[in-house]
Design an enzyme around this catalytic site. Structure first.
Site, short mmCIF file in Angstrom:
data_model
loop_
_atom_site.label_atom_id
_atom_site.label_comp_id
_atom_site.label_asym_id
_atom_site.label_seq_id
_atom_site.Cartn_x
_atom_site.Cartn_y
_atom_site.Cartn_z
N HIS A 155 0.77 -0.97 -0.07
CA HIS A 155 -0.18 0.00 0.58
C HIS A 155 0.94 1.22 -0.41
CE1 HIS A 155 -1.79 -3.44 1.81
NE2 HIS A 155 -2.38 -3.44 1.01
S1 FES Z 1 2.37 -0.77 3.11
FE1 FES Z 1 0.33 -1.87 3.89
S2 FES Z 1 1.38 -3.41 4.27
FE2 FES Z 1 2.61 -2.15 4.34
#
Ligand code: FES
Ligand code: HEM
Lengths: 190, 418
Positions: A155
């Protein structure tokens, strides 16, 4: 016979209580329920605790890592309790970069000194503090994100050269495991 | 069925749409039960409790067990040594199987003594025998899972029973094994079935209880209840009595688990399975011994297998073999003695089954087997004709009142015992 036995100030066995005074029967109900609850809890605990790590799993919870083969600038991953641990032999520039950050600006404020034992060795658990992916950055060809540390592809969390969360959804810095130097180039994790 | 009035409006709202509370009230609370049930009637609820214990501990064991010939034994040792409270959970499951059989055997003999298999409870009885068969299959396959020497050789011997079937026997055994000996495919399918069957048992127990509640429990007098004066509500009278029985039973159970956990087992099962060496003396678990004795008593392979299965199947026919209209042995002066002879015969068979199949033991096992079948196939039909039963009381309340046949309640309140 029953009439003669009374709980202090209470009423006789089958009389209806005239006030809110607890009766002998209330006492018996409570005592029975308490014993029952204790019994249930002591049976439930083994059934719950069996799912905790077993003795053989706990026995694997320390590892020793020989650092002598790791070149300056090189990063290696070792497995500890089934999880990746990142070991980074940092360059002087990377250390400098990590020290230059204004701690007050960080979402999880920590100085670089608090996160290392020997400045050239950064040891962190390689698990993104957002939802548990393994961030990129261990291989030179990896995307290391905007701060030269690690970048989590899941993410988009960016970590700096001290493994601190700088951008993206990760709320905390990469965790530093318990470890100690047994010799200048030998550490024990866990 | 009179619909109870529930205090809580939430309960009433739900009950109107899904009458689960009325159902529970009807079957567990107000449910009219003969007022003269003795402690022999505790064993049904005990069996139900053990079944629940077995399912819970079994699911927990499954969280740590590995069904593979290379890992099964070690995974069980790991449960014993490393898993938190693994030893406790495994010992409960291990001894629980024995407890289950003790309880169900007593429950079944209770039925034999008080004629609980007679009309209108024939199907209730038959469902009980189905439960017994399922329990045996489950226990047998469970015993294979730790993959010790007894597991392996027990599995080999029992699956080979099917080779006695003419023509297709060998193919059936190969099919059961999934190979040419008991091996990994066998272990895997036994594990799958060992997990499945207890839930099938739960289903049959539900049917067993539906059938039970159709006419209610039999009772020590073996006569039908004649009205409200002969019954008391299930709650609190029998809930309390069942719970008391459970407490006593759990003390015995805990005694085994904590002080003699391996007393009922066999030490050879702590030796990893070795397909090349059979232990010198292989015996099944104690609860299979009478059947094992019958198997070995018959010198013919097919005959032995048929006799062994026949020993259970004869129970299916029992309601039609015993034609006597009187249920309870209290009023059957001759049957009563033969009942106890049958009990002794089963003890004899259990003992003979544990001995090596030679000399006097074979002779005793043969006599015991012959008597077992004679009891059901000869004595019971003959007794139905020749035995003169004693007069039975006209109602359950009568002997309590000692009052010459006038129904209770019509004259006086039943005497209080305490
Ligand atoms: S940014 Fe969501 S798990 Fe690493
Ligand atoms: C898992 C095993 C079993 C469970 C959980 C179980 C459960 C019960 C329960 C709760 C009762 C009512 C209480 C009582 O009368 O004791 C009952 C009654 C009965 N059971 Fe079972 N049972 C099991 C196995 C068997 C077996 C193997 C048989 C016979 C072969 C059997 C035959 C009967 C009969 C005939 C009754 C009615 C008894 C009577 O009212 O006299 N049951 N069972």
């Amino acid at each position: 016979m029953a009439e003669s036995v009374q709980v202090g100030g209470g009423v006789g066995r089958d009389e209806k209580p005239k006030s809110d005074e607890p009766t002998r029967r209330d006492f018996l109900y409570l005592a029975t329920a308490a014993v029952g609850a204790f019994g249930v809890a002591s049976v439930a605990w083994p059934l719950i605790d069996q799912m905790n790590p077993a003795a053989d799993v706990l026995a694997l919870s320390t590892i020793e890592v020989d650092l002598s083969q790791i070149e300056v600038g090189q990063r290696v991953t070792v497995s500890w309790r089934g999880n990746p641990v990142f070991i980074d032999h940092r360059t002087p520039e990377q250390i400098e970069e990590a020290r230059a950050v204004d701690v007050a600006e960080l979402r999880d404020p920590q100085t670089d000194a608090e996160r290392v034992i020997e400045p050239e060795w950064l040891v962190v658990v390689g698990i993104c503090t957002h939802l548990g992916c393994v961030p990129l950055g261990q291989r030179p060809s990896d995307d290391r994100g905007a701060f030269g540390g690690w970048f989590c592809p899941c993410h988009g969390s960016h970590y700096d050269t001290s493994g601190r969360a700088r951008r993206g959804p990760a709320p905390l810095n990469l965790a530093v495991p318990d470890y100690e130097f047994l010799e200048p180039t030998l550490i024990r994790i866990g | 069925m009179s619909s109870p009035i529930f205090k809580s409006p939430v309960v009433r709202w739900i009950d109107h749409r899904l009458p689960i509370f009325s159902f529970m009230d009807h079957e567990l609370n107000e449910y009219p039960t003969p007022k003269n049930l003795s402690y022999w009637w505790n064993f049904g609820s005990l069996a139900g409790m053990v079944l629940v214990i077995m399912i819970i501990t079994g699911i927990v064991l499954a969280m740590h067990y590995t069904a593979h010939v290379d890992h099964a034994f070690e995974s069980v040792e790991r449960i014993m040594r490393d898993v938190n409270y693994g030893w406790l959970i495994r010992y409960i499951h291990m001894n629980g199987a024995s407890m289950f059989f003790i309880v169900v055997y007593i429950h079944t003999f209770r039925g034999l003594y008080y004629g609980s298999y007679k009309a209108p409870r024939e199907l209730l009885w038959i469902l009980g025998v189905v439960i017994l068969l399922l329990m045996m299959a489950t226990a047998f396959m469970g015993y294979v899972l730790p993959w010790g020497q007894m597991s392996f050789w027990g599995a080999t011997v029992i699956t080979n029973l099917f080779s006695a079937i003419p023509l297709v026997g060998e193919s059936i055994v190969t099919w059961l094994w999934g190979g040419f000996s008991v091996a990994n495919p066998t272990l895997n399918r036994f594990y799958a079935l060992h997990y499945l069957l207890p839930f099938v048992i739960v289903g049959v127990v539900v049917l067993h209880l539906v059938a039970l509640h159709r006419f209610g429990s039999n009772n020590p007098l073996g006569i039908d209840t004649k009205g409200p004066q002969d019954t008391i509500p299930f709650h609190p009278y029998y809930t309390v009595k069942d719970m008391f029985g459970m407490a006593v039973f759990l003390i015995v159970f805990a005694g085994f688990v904590f002080f003699a956990p391996n007393y009922l087992g066999h030490p050879d099962n702590y030796i990893p399975a070795n397909p090349l060496v059979t232990p010198a003396h292989i015996v099944p678990e104690w609860y299979f011994l009478p059947f094992y004795a019958i198997l070995r008593a018959i010198p013919d392979k097919l005959g032995g297998v048929l006799a062994m299965f026949g020993a259970i199947f004869v129970l299916f026919l029992l309601p039609w073999l015993d034609r006597s209209p009187v249920r309870s042995s209290r009023f059957r002066p001759i049957y009563k003695w033969f009942f106890w002879v049958l009990v002794a015969d089963c003890v004899l068979l259990t003992w003979a089954g544990a001995k090596p199949p030679e000399g006097i033991y074979v002779v005793l096992a043969r006599l015991g087997t012959a008597y077992y079948f004679a009891h059901f196939l000869l004595l019971l039909p003959l007794l139905s004709i020749f035995e003169t039963p004693r007069p039975r009381p006209t109602s359950i309340s009568q002997p309590v009142l000692r009052g010459g046949g006038v129904p209770a309640g019509a004259r006086a309140k039943p005497m209080e015992k305490a």
